[in-house]
Scaffold this active site. Structure first.
Site, PDB file in Angstrom:
ATOM      1  N   HIS A 175      -0.647 -22.372   1.363  1.00  0.00           N
ATOM      2  CA  HIS A 175      -0.534 -21.771   0.026  1.00  0.00           C
ATOM      3  C   HIS A 175      -1.603 -22.252  -0.950  1.00  0.00           C
ATOM      4  O   HIS A 175      -1.840 -21.612  -1.963  1.00  0.00           O
ATOM      5  CB  HIS A 175       0.785 -22.207  -0.638  1.00  0.00           C
ATOM      6  CG  HIS A 175       2.005 -21.720   0.035  1.00  0.00           C
ATOM      7  ND1 HIS A 175       2.129 -20.463   0.519  1.00  0.00           N
ATOM      8  CD2 HIS A 175       3.201 -22.324   0.255  1.00  0.00           C
ATOM      9  CE1 HIS A 175       3.339 -20.319   1.030  1.00  0.00           C
ATOM     10  NE2 HIS A 175       4.006 -21.422   0.885  1.00  0.00           N
ATOM     11  N   CYS A 219      -5.247 -21.841   3.325  1.00  0.00           N
ATOM     12  CA  CYS A 219      -5.745 -20.692   4.079  1.00  0.00           C
ATOM     13  C   CYS A 219      -7.066 -20.222   3.453  1.00  0.00           C
ATOM     14  O   CYS A 219      -7.151 -20.099   2.226  1.00  0.00           O
ATOM     15  CB  CYS A 219      -4.717 -19.560   4.046  1.00  0.00           C
ATOM     16  SG  CYS A 219      -5.334 -18.082   4.850  1.00  0.00           S
ATOM     17  N   HIS A 275       6.016 -18.540  -7.234  1.00  0.00           N
ATOM     18  CA  HIS A 275       5.555 -18.837  -5.877  1.00  0.00           C
ATOM     19  C   HIS A 275       4.448 -19.893  -5.912  1.00  0.00           C
ATOM     20  O   HIS A 275       3.534 -19.813  -6.735  1.00  0.00           O
ATOM     21  CB  HIS A 275       5.043 -17.553  -5.213  1.00  0.00           C
ATOM     22  CG  HIS A 275       4.857 -17.708  -3.738  1.00  0.00           C
ATOM     23  ND1 HIS A 275       3.777 -18.355  -3.193  1.00  0.00           N
ATOM     24  CD2 HIS A 275       5.628 -17.328  -2.696  1.00  0.00           C
ATOM     25  CE1 HIS A 275       3.894 -18.354  -1.875  1.00  0.00           C
ATOM     26  NE2 HIS A 275       5.008 -17.729  -1.542  1.00  0.00           N
ATOM     27  N   GLU A 286       1.868 -20.360  -4.164  1.00  0.00           N
ATOM     28  CA  GLU A 286       0.491 -19.845  -4.038  1.00  0.00           C
ATOM     29  C   GLU A 286      -0.037 -19.420  -5.414  1.00  0.00           C
ATOM     30  O   GLU A 286      -1.182 -19.712  -5.765  1.00  0.00           O
ATOM     31  CB  GLU A 286       0.456 -18.652  -3.076  1.00  0.00           C
ATOM     32  CG  GLU A 286      -0.961 -18.117  -2.894  1.00  0.00           C
ATOM     33  CD  GLU A 286      -1.015 -16.759  -2.216  1.00  0.00           C
ATOM     34  OE1 GLU A 286      -0.295 -16.540  -1.233  1.00  0.00           O
ATOM     35  OE2 GLU A 286      -1.793 -15.912  -2.692  1.00  0.00           O
ATOM     36  N   THR A 338      -1.636 -13.145  -2.084  1.00  0.00           N
ATOM     37  CA  THR A 338      -2.002 -12.585  -0.769  1.00  0.00           C
ATOM     38  C   THR A 338      -0.894 -11.748  -0.132  1.00  0.00           C
ATOM     39  O   THR A 338      -1.179 -10.852   0.650  1.00  0.00           O
ATOM     40  CB  THR A 338      -2.384 -13.700   0.229  1.00  0.00           C
ATOM     41  OG1 THR A 338      -1.301 -14.627   0.298  1.00  0.00           O
ATOM     42  CG2 THR A 338      -3.655 -14.410  -0.158  1.00  0.00           C
ATOM     43  N   CYS A 377      -3.606 -10.086   1.670  1.00  0.00           N
ATOM     44  CA  CYS A 377      -3.927 -10.352   3.073  1.00  0.00           C
ATOM     45  C   CYS A 377      -3.193  -9.318   3.925  1.00  0.00           C
ATOM     46  O   CYS A 377      -2.027  -9.008   3.669  1.00  0.00           O
ATOM     47  CB  CYS A 377      -3.482 -11.764   3.421  1.00  0.00           C
ATOM     48  SG  CYS A 377      -3.499 -12.096   5.172  1.00  0.00           S
ATOM     49  N   SER A 383      11.649 -15.816   2.910  1.00  0.00           N
ATOM     50  CA  SER A 383      11.730 -14.502   2.262  1.00  0.00           C
ATOM     51  C   SER A 383      11.012 -13.430   3.068  1.00  0.00           C
ATOM     52  O   SER A 383      11.433 -12.278   3.086  1.00  0.00           O
ATOM     53  CB  SER A 383      11.222 -14.556   0.833  1.00  0.00           C
ATOM     54  OG  SER A 383       9.883 -14.902   0.831  1.00  0.00           O
ATOM     55  N   ASN A 384       9.934 -13.805   3.776  1.00  0.00           N
ATOM     56  CA  ASN A 384       9.260 -12.763   4.550  1.00  0.00           C
ATOM     57  C   ASN A 384      10.096 -12.344   5.762  1.00  0.00           C
ATOM     58  O   ASN A 384      10.041 -11.206   6.199  1.00  0.00           O
ATOM     59  CB  ASN A 384       7.815 -13.164   4.894  1.00  0.00           C
ATOM     60  CG  ASN A 384       7.719 -14.079   6.081  1.00  0.00           C
ATOM     61  OD1 ASN A 384       7.730 -13.637   7.217  1.00  0.00           O
ATOM     62  ND2 ASN A 384       7.648 -15.378   5.840  1.00  0.00           N
ATOM     63  N   SER A 420       7.011 -17.914   9.557  1.00  0.00           N
ATOM     64  CA  SER A 420       7.263 -19.349   9.720  1.00  0.00           C
ATOM     65  C   SER A 420       8.049 -19.657  11.000  1.00  0.00           C
ATOM     66  O   SER A 420       8.623 -20.726  11.129  1.00  0.00           O
ATOM     67  CB  SER A 420       7.997 -19.867   8.483  1.00  0.00           C
ATOM     68  OG  SER A 420       9.031 -18.982   8.136  1.00  0.00           O
TER      69      SER A 420
HETATM   70 FE1  F3S Z   1      -3.430 -16.745   5.009  1.00  0.00          FE
HETATM   71 FE2  F3S Z   1      -2.690 -14.262   5.094  1.00  0.00          FE
HETATM   72 FE3  F3S Z   1      -1.269 -16.065   6.318  1.00  0.00          FE
HETATM   73  S1  F3S Z   1      -3.441 -15.347   3.354  1.00  0.00           S
HETATM   74  S2  F3S Z   1      -1.548 -17.896   5.132  1.00  0.00           S
HETATM   75  S3  F3S Z   1      -3.368 -15.468   6.828  1.00  0.00           S
HETATM   76  S4  F3S Z   1      -0.470 -14.310   5.203  1.00  0.00           S
END
Ligand code: F3S
Length: 284
Positions: free
Chosen positions: A77, A99, A127, A129, A167, A195, A224-225, A267
């Protein structure tokens, strides 16, 4: 029975890199105490396993300021600029597993705000991030999450505006919020920093769930994802199960099905996914 495992199930690139960094450090640096700044991922099993290898989680800057020595790993994050300063001041060594996609946003925000632009982050302020991204702005910064936030947004007309995104933010919502801000006729530059990993995972899960008799979504209850992934699959397949590990899976529920799909949140470790996949295959 046919088992279809999503290619995008489990860790994304950034999370995989961060988790591997922790294990590498735990192995290499047995001489010093290792900390992660915040839990490396939303998965109790993994955090527990890391703790058994001597890796501790610290949660706040105050805790960081009390450390006398050790290695601190920054999770995917990312963190605010001042956290790096604190680490330096305390003489702590830092292993940065931010990341690269998040790091890129930090650089944009730092550069654009140095040029005097007002930074807008489309994302969820609570969040980590977004907290980290905010901490790279030299000047004013606004976080916008909802339509109301976008409508309320106002800066002086001679101020240039630079918009970035968290992201994992939803692309359509991002587009819609940017449209609202753009109508205010500011001199605005928009950088879509979403992302694609989350979107790809969700789309693949949806496609698989539409074609199978039962769908299994693996992930931590607090992730949450994974919750979002479950919602998508549940909508597409009314025989969808949300499990944390193999122990939660009731094989009897799968007795009469011919095809099973499997996906997992960002995760969820590979070994948990493989264990579920192998057991479903063996049992039918
Ligand atoms: Fe990076 Fe995308 Fe995962 S920003 S941490 S590759 S969801």
């Amino acid at each position: 029975m046919e088992v279809r495992l999503a290619k995008t199930a489990g860790f994304c690139f950034g999370v995989k890199r961060a988790v591997e960094t922790v294990y590498e450090q735990a192995q290499k640096r047995s001489d010093v105490k290792i900390y992660t700044y915040g839990p490396i991922i939303h998965n109790e099993e993994v955090v527990k396993d890391m703790r058994s290898k001597g890796v501790e989680v610290i949660y706040t800057q105050e805790e960081l300021m009390q450390l006398q020595s050790g290695v601190v790993i920054i999770r995917s994050h990312g963190v605010a600029k001042e956290i790096y300063k604190t680490l330096e001041e305390r003489g702590l060594s830092c292993v940065d597993a931010t990341c690269p996609f998040v790091k890129k946003i930090h650089r944009i925000v730092e550069k654009e705000s140095m040029e005097g632009k007002h930074i807008v982050i489309i994302g969820d302020e609570s969040h980590p991030e977004v907290q980290g991204i905010k901490g790279w702005a030299e000047n004013d910064v606004t976080v916008i999450k909802t339509v109301e936030d976008a409508q309320k947004f106002h800066v002086s007309s001679d101020v240039k505006v630079c918009v970035v995104s968290q992201t994992t933010f939803n692309y359509n919502k991002f587009k819609y919020l940017v449209e609202i801000i753009s109508k205010k006729s500011y001199d605005i530059s928009v950088l879509n920093t979403i992302c694609s990993a989350t979107k790809e995972r969700q789309e693949e899960a949806d496609q698989i769930a539409r074609k199978v008799d039962a769908m299994i979504v693996i992930g931590d209850k607090h992730s949450s994802n994974t919750q979002k992934l479950f919602e998508i699959c549940d909508k597409a397949c009314n025989n969808t199960y949300y499990i944390q590990t193999l122990d939660d899976l009731n094989m009897n529920q799968l007795k009469s099905v011919k095809t099973v799909g499997i996906t997992a949140g960002a995760s969820t470790p590979k070994n948990i996914i493989e264990e579920v996949q192998n057991n479903v295959r063996i049992n039918f």
